[in-house]
Motif scaffolding. Structure first.
Motif, PDB file in Angstrom:
ATOM      1  N   SER A 240      38.323  49.020  36.692  1.00  0.00           N
ATOM      2  CA  SER A 240      39.723  49.392  36.761  1.00  0.00           C
ATOM      3  C   SER A 240      39.794  50.805  36.190  1.00  0.00           C
TER       4      SER A 240
ATOM      5  N   THR B 223      37.734  50.320  32.645  1.00  0.00           N
ATOM      6  CA  THR B 223      37.407  49.013  32.083  1.00  0.00           C
ATOM      7  C   THR B 223      36.765  48.139  33.151  1.00  0.00           C
TER       8      THR B 223
ATOM      9  N   ASP C 145      36.217  45.335  35.459  1.00  0.00           N
ATOM     10  CA  ASP C 145      37.183  44.384  36.015  1.00  0.00           C
ATOM     11  C   ASP C 145      36.490  43.189  36.664  1.00  0.00           C
TER      12      ASP C 145
ATOM     13  N   VAL D 252      33.546  41.629  31.770  1.00  0.00           N
ATOM     14  CA  VAL D 252      34.937  42.003  32.011  1.00  0.00           C
ATOM     15  C   VAL D 252      35.577  42.429  30.690  1.00  0.00           C
TER      16      VAL D 252
ATOM     17  N   TYR E  20      40.644  51.172  41.672  1.00  0.00           N
ATOM     18  CA  TYR E  20      39.409  50.460  41.341  1.00  0.00           C
ATOM     19  C   TYR E  20      38.238  51.189  41.980  1.00  0.00           C
TER      20      TYR E  20
END
Length: 321
Positions: A31, A66, A68, A79, A95
């Protein structure tokens, strides 16, 4: 998801809606929080980058975000992990898919915008100066394009390594940025009648030239190198790669050294990993801080690329997602 896409070499990239991709073996999906722009993005858009990417594709090679989702065989990442990555493409989107091996864990205190401005510029300069040129304390380092994305990090790292840093850039404002990054001498390449070779000779010559510009500065800078000097060819933002007369290289025992940072991911990842670890250590102690002149939202990514193209920025331009 939104993605900033180039459909062909004759068109401007634009924001589109595409399917969110799923990670395959060896991949993670990020993300994306921020994406750093690089001169290489402009070369890639023209099909002139070292690693040609055929359109259509999503721009953005330097990513922070981050995790995802992870591919079926990925165990090193989970995650929620905060990572920075050199992905080559795909970062200007909500993304992005990245190879798990290309991700590095960000320092806990590092903002995503700093992480997106960090890997390529600092990584390039550190490998160039420490690993390729073996810059030594007390040597004179000349940085061409000293206020640009990679040039400014070369000033900062060169000063950190104990070199005397001579910054070459156009205009007082850019030289002021380089001075604050650690340059001890500043030369305005936009001054009327500017003679780089003469200016450098007057300063006693150079041990190492760091060149991200190419001509017309490269050859006069090379001619100011001291015996056994090293010329680092980093890039050609000026548009023209230098073509040095070999007789001068021979007479002065000079070395011309190329550096393509991304290639170390393939043939010597351990060297890159060690360099990044050193740089993150310096960041954690406050010795390094990325200079970001513009932070723009994804909707203004084209504006960011134009700033880069026309040298309307100092340091890095970061796009937030």
């Amino acid at each position: 998801m939104r993605a900033f896409r180039l459909t062909d070499y004759e068109s401007h990239p634009k924001l589109e809606q595409i399917q969110t991709p799923d990670p395959g073996p060896g991949e993670v999906r990020l993300s994306v929080a921020a994406c750093g722009l690089n001169f290489a993005d402009l070369l890639m858009m023209r099909g002139q980058y070292q690693e040609k990417v055929t359109p259509p594709y999503t721009l953005g090679m330097e990513i922070a975000g981050t995790v995802d989702a992870v591919g079926p065989d990925v165990t090193a990442w989970h995650v929620g992990d905060r990572v920075a990555a050199f992905a080559g493409q795909g970062g200007l989107a909500d993304y992005a898919l990245c190879k798990a091996a290309s991700c590095v864990r960000m320092p806990d205190a590092m903002p995503f915008t700093d992480a997106a401005a960090f890997l390529v510029a600092y990584g390039t300069s550190h490998l160039a100066l420490a690993h390729r040129a073996h810059l030594q304390p007390g040597e004179t380092l000349v940085v061409l394009g000293a206020a640009g994305g990679v040039g400014l990090t070369a000033v900062e790292i060169g000063a950190r390594m104990g070199a005397r840093v001579v910054a070459v850039a156009r205009g007082a404002a850019k030289l002021d940025v380089a001075r604050k990054a650690g340059a001890t001498e500043c030369l305005d390449s936009g001054a009327t009648g500017f003679d780089l070779r003469a200016e450098l000779k007057a300063l006693g010559g150079a041990h190492v030239i760091y060149d991200a510009i190419g001509e017309p500065l490269a050859t006069p800078a090379m001619r100011a190198l001291l015996p056994e000097g090293r010329f680092l060819a980093i890039g050609f933002a000026g548009g023209t790669p230098p073509a040095f007369p070999a007789n001068i290289l021979l007479v002065k025992n000079l070395s011309v050294i190329g550096l393509y940072w991304g290639a170390y991911l393939r043939f010597a990842p351990q060297i890159m990993a060690g360099s990044i670890a050193t740089l993150f250590d310096w960041y954690n102690t406050g010795a390094l801080r990325p200079h970001i002149s513009s932070i723009l939202p994804l909707e203004r990514a084209l504006e960011g690329l134009d700033l880069l193209r026309h040298r309307g920025s100092t340091g890095k331009i970061v796009i937030t997602i």
